[in-house]
Design a protein around this motif. Structure first.
Motif: not given
Length: 81
Positions: A41-61
Motif C-alpha cells: 500500500x506504499x507508494x515508492x519513488x525513484x532516485x530521480x524523484x528523490x533528487x527532484x524533491x530535494x531540489x524543491x525543498x531547497x527552493x522552498x527553504x
C-alpha cells in the motif's frame, strides 16, 4: 548482473533528506510528482524523484529565508509592520 533500481518510500525520502514526512508529502502533492510504483500500500519513488524533491525543498527553504529577510528589512525601514 545489474542491480534493480532502488525505490524509496515517502518515509525513506524524508529520512535521507533529514526532513519531516509532511514536507515531503507536500512537495509530492503540490508538484504532482507521480510515484514510480507501489510496494503493497506504499507508494515508492525513484532516485530521480528523490533528487527532484530535494531540489524543491531547497527552493522552498530559500524562498522562506528571502521572505523573512525582506520582512525584517521592512520592519527596520518602516517601523513595525
Amino acid at each position: 548482473m545489474s542491480q534493480p533500481p532502488l525505490l524509496l518510500t515517502v518515509g525513506e525520502i524524508a529520512r535521507q533528506l533529514q526532513t519531516k514526512v509532511h514536507r515531503v508529502e507536500y512537495v509530492i502533492r503540490s508538484r504532482r510528482i507521480e510515484a514510480s510504483g507501489w510496494a503493497g500500500h506504499a507508494r515508492v519513488f525513484s532516485q530521480a524523484n528523490l533528487t527532484h524533491i530535494a531540489s524543491e525543498l531547497r527552493r522552498m527553504d530559500a524562498d522562506r529565508r528571502r521572505d523573512a529577510t525582506s520582512t525584517e528589512k521592512e520592519v527596520s525601514t518602516h517601523g513595525s509592520v
